[in-house]
Design an enzyme around this catalytic site. Structure first.
Site, PDB file in Angstrom:
ATOM      1  CE  LYS A  24      -2.210  -1.134   3.944  1.00  0.00           C
ATOM      2  NZ  LYS A  24      -1.762  -3.148   3.981  1.00  0.00           N
ATOM      3  CB  THR A  25       3.594   2.343   1.697  1.00  0.00           C
ATOM      4  OG1 THR A  25       2.460   2.316   2.839  1.00  0.00           O
ATOM      5  CG2 THR A  25       4.241   3.902   2.450  1.00  0.00           C
ATOM      6  CG  ASP A  43      -0.004   3.367   7.630  1.00  0.00           C
ATOM      7  OD1 ASP A  43      -0.716   2.301   6.600  1.00  0.00           O
ATOM      8  OD2 ASP A  43       1.314   2.659   7.019  1.00  0.00           O
ATOM      9  CB  THR A  47      -4.570  -3.058   8.051  1.00  0.00           C
ATOM     10  OG1 THR A  47      -4.245  -2.286   9.351  1.00  0.00           O
ATOM     11  CG2 THR A  47      -2.980  -3.154   7.183  1.00  0.00           C
TER      12      THR A  47
END
Length: 340
Positions: A67-68, A112, A161
């Site tokens: 994702k990052t 995030d 998440t």
């Protein structure tokens, strides 16, 4: 003492630099997640063709799947600067206002764990994402006034998440949403081979596949195991990372043939040997192995449940027949009845 601290910091920084160097820089370099990659490529190409910032992007999925990395790729593909923050770091609306007011046109703001944003910051983000402005309160009490502060066009990339914890108003403001799935062994082996080249490690295809098969379908784990195998090959081997070297390295670092590590085996051994397969409560199980309940629940349990070694029931955690067999133990008759 001071010299030791400096050495440890340098080692940590070196590890982070290595991790950053292994990340792909463009979508064409990104392995796996083919559907997400194709969809995101279309969104970004259309935005560039129109000369506008792309729609806000929401990425969900388990940790370590990229994702990052995809957020960094979004910024690179649109030639924008990347600003990084996280939900836990933004506890007040003022924290978010400071971040937003520093953005330039075309920037990408990566948040995030966006589901952990404070409520007041979350409400400010709604306005910023939709109208590209924030309202700054000046003064206190009855004399306080709200001053609108316009923002340049920018793109929010949110990562989570736990997508189920995102409030609907926030989720609806993302123009593109995607869920990242676990990788198969062939994709991970390709990642391992590519990153071995970047680390200047000579690796054989069967060694790359061996590391991939023990990486739980997660590139972050594959990269970590690759670096540890590199250490073994350099210090105790010939410098070449072949199958025997990979197996020996993974044995040293206690990662077995199905990817279970020390914590995982401790959980299974406690379940099977101390609690006769369960059911047992999470806190009791964590106490038995000397770990925090959150560690067991978030680190070990997801993989053990996904691979069929453990099950969650209303009465507690139980070991499956597969767990008994993996530990070389005979399951009790009740477990055999339930899971066979």
């Amino acid at each position: 003492m001071e010299d030791t601290w400096v050495t440890n910091v340098d080692a940590t920084d070196s590890e982070r630099l290595q991790e950053a160097a292994l990340r792909p820089k463009r979508l064409t370099e990104f392995v796996g997640q083919e559907v997400v990659r194709n969809q995101l490529s279309l969104v970004l190409q259309a935005a560039v063709a129109r000369g506008k910032s792309p729609d806000h992007v929401l990425l969900s999925g388990p940790p370590g799947l990229g994702k990052t990395t995809l957020a960094m790729i979004v910024a690179a593909e649109v030639n924008g600067s990347l600003r990084l923050t996280s939900g836990p770091a933004i506890q007040h609306s003022g924290d978010l206002a400071a971040v937003l007011s520093s953005l330039q046109a075309g920037d990408v703001l990566f948040i995030d764990e966006i589901h952990r944003l404070a409520r007041t910051a979350e409400e400010m983000l709604y306005l910023a994402m939709e109208d590209f402005r924030v309202d700054v309160m000046v003064g206190k009490g009855p004399g306080a006034t709200s001053i609108p502060l316009p923002l340049p066009p920018f793109t929010v990339v949110g990562a989570t998440t736990r997508a189920g914890l995102l409030p609907a108003p926030l989720r609806d403001r993302f123009g593109f949403t995607a869920h990242l799935d676990y990788y198969d062994n062939e994709q991970l082996a390709q990642i391992v081979e590519r990153n071995a080249i970047k680390l200047e490690v000579s690796i054989t295809p069967d060694a790359a596949l061996e590391i991939a098969s023990r990486s739980r379908g997660t590139p972050r784990i594959a990269n970590r195991l690759l670096r540890r195998a590199q250490d073994w090959a350099q210090i105790r081997g010939t410098g070449v990372l072949d199958l025997a070297a990979a197996q020996a390295a993974l044995a040293v670092f206690e990662v077995d043939e199905v990817g279970l590590d020390r914590l995982d085996r401790s959980v299974l051994e406690a379940l099977c040997k101390r609690f006769q397969g369960g059911p047992v409560g999470l806190k009791t199980l964590a106490s038995a192995i000397g770990e925090e309940p959150e560690t067991v629940e978030t680190v070990a349990e997801p993989y053990l449940v996904r691979e069929g070694f453990m099950a969650r029931t209303p009465r507690g955690r139980i070991a499956t027949v597969l767990a008994w067999q993996h530990l070389g133990l005979n399951p009790p008759e009740l477990a055999d009845t339930l899971f066979n």
